[in-house]
Design an enzyme around this catalytic site. Structure first.
Site, mmCIF file in Angstrom:
data_model
loop_
_atom_site.group_PDB
_atom_site.id
_atom_site.type_symbol
_atom_site.label_atom_id
_atom_site.label_comp_id
_atom_site.label_asym_id
_atom_site.label_seq_id
_atom_site.Cartn_x
_atom_site.Cartn_y
_atom_site.Cartn_z
ATOM 1 N N GLY A 154 0.921 72.009 36.286
ATOM 2 C CA GLY A 154 -0.352 72.469 36.801
ATOM 3 C C GLY A 154 -0.462 73.978 36.721
ATOM 4 N N CYS A 155 -1.688 74.475 36.850
ATOM 5 C CA CYS A 155 -1.917 75.917 36.726
ATOM 6 C C CYS A 155 -1.345 76.684 37.915
ATOM 7 C CB CYS A 155 -3.405 76.206 36.538
ATOM 8 S SG CYS A 155 -4.493 75.409 37.732
ATOM 9 N N TYR A 156 -1.717 76.285 39.126
ATOM 10 C CA TYR A 156 -1.150 76.944 40.306
ATOM 11 C C TYR A 156 0.380 76.858 40.318
ATOM 12 C CZ TYR A 156 -5.628 77.498 42.890
ATOM 13 O OH TYR A 156 -6.875 77.871 43.316
#
Length: 351
Positions: A154-156
């Site tokens: 995921g990005c976060y």
């Protein structure tokens, strides 16, 4: 020039699909031969993405998702579809011997029960969880090379894990009391029309959302636990920025006694000195989202607060490139025996 390795993309109409099309349009060793979308089947790719007009890729026809056709046509398939959908399509492709890079969360969480607790759906391909490789190349590069399924991070989590891994793995910060304060541009919420991400709702404002409930929490805790060698619980807090793309994460940790700022810097330089896409900023300088826009860079800076004993780490990534599609291409490069940097040497979008 010979054609590149044939690859497919399921879910071409979202922001991750759009970014993948942008990157692959300039990739000289992969050829995108299949793009699918239920809502836009029958159109050419340039019909929905005019930036591909008059480019060879723009002439590619969008088709309905067909697993058997994808398996016959592609060596590797990118899945840019929602969770639950990905485990079905990805599992079937894997069963047919096709390599898969999944941009959803379906194969990121190694514990089925934790996945089902956070995502509120049954995991129907638990058998594939042990073999799915978490696709953060700085730590799993060699496993990715041999993988049939890669769970694209995921990005976060990408911004948080890269920031914390060096100090947790070396045991210089306390594992309790870590606070990860993250802010994302609105593209992180997806391309679908929602009131909360309309221009007039987001412009000239700033808000928190998903406090204590964000689904990236177990992914972050899982990978930080690997780094620390123990189970981890962190406070992960998310905010929506009035910008298109980018993530800035500010992470608060408690340094163990006797750890100097110079030693912390040594640990970051040891961890990332040979990593092309992680840039450790010099003392007195901190990252900004504009310096990573459209790139694979994760910029990291830190400050030691001698008064409170805290190590404060700031990391910045582009949520669509490093946080999604660019990282997916890096993983595909490794899986297909290519140089990891192939097609990804991009300068930031400025200003």
């Amino acid at each position: 020039m010979s054609a590149g390795i044939p690859v497919g993309l399921v879910g071409v109409t979202g922001y991750a699909g759009m970014e993948l099309a942008r990157i692959l349009s300039g990739h000289d060793s992969m050829e995108l031969v299949r793009v699918t979308s239920r809502s836009d089947a029958g159109k050419k790719l340039s019909d929905i993405y005019p930036f591909l007009l008059d480019m060879p890729l723009g002439k590619l026809e969008i088709t309905m998702p067909d697993v058997e056709d994808l398996a016959k046509s592609c060596k590797l398939v990118f899945l840019a579809v929602p969770h639950k959908t990905a485990m079905d399509i990805g599992g079937r492709l894997r069963d047919m011997g096709v390599k898969v890079v999944d941009l959803s969360a379906d194969f990121r969480i190694r514990d089925r029960e934790i996945y089902e607790q956070w995502y509120k759906v049954d995991h129907t391909r638990e058998d594939l969880l042990p073999e799915a490789v978490y696709g953060l190349p700085e730590f799993y590069r060699e496993k990715v090379r041999d993988a049939m399924i890669v769970a694209n991070p995921g990005c976060y989590p990408t911004s948080a894990i890269l920031a914390l891994h060096p100090v947790l793995s070396e045991g210089v910060v306390e594992t309790e009391g870590i606070v990860i304060d993250s802010k994302s541009g609105t593209s992180g919420a997806g391309r679908g029309a929602k009131v909360g991400t309309l221009f007039c709702e987001v412009h000239d404002s700033f808000k928190a959302y998903g406090l204590t409930t964000h689904r990236h929490t177990p992914e972050i805790e899982q990978e930080l636990g690997v780094a620390a060698g123990e189970s981890m619980t962190v406070s992960f807090n998310t905010h929506l920025l009035p910008i298109d793309r980018g993530i800035l994460s500010t992470t608060y940790t408690n340094l163990k006694p006797g750890v100097s700022p110079q030693h912390v810097r040594t640990l970051f330089e040891k961890a990332y000195g040979n990593e092309r896409w992680v840039r450790v900023f010099p003392e007195g300088s901190l990252p900004e989202t504009r310096w990573v826009r459209g790139t694979m860079f994760c910029d990291i800076g830190f400050v030691v607060d001698q008064r409170t004993g805290r190590l404060i780490i700031v990391s910045a990534i582009d949520n669509l490139c490093r946080g999604a599609s660019g990282q997916a291409v890096a993983n595909a490069n490794l899986m297909l025996g290519l140089d990891i940097e192939k097609g990804l040497e991009m300068a930031p979008f400025m200003p």
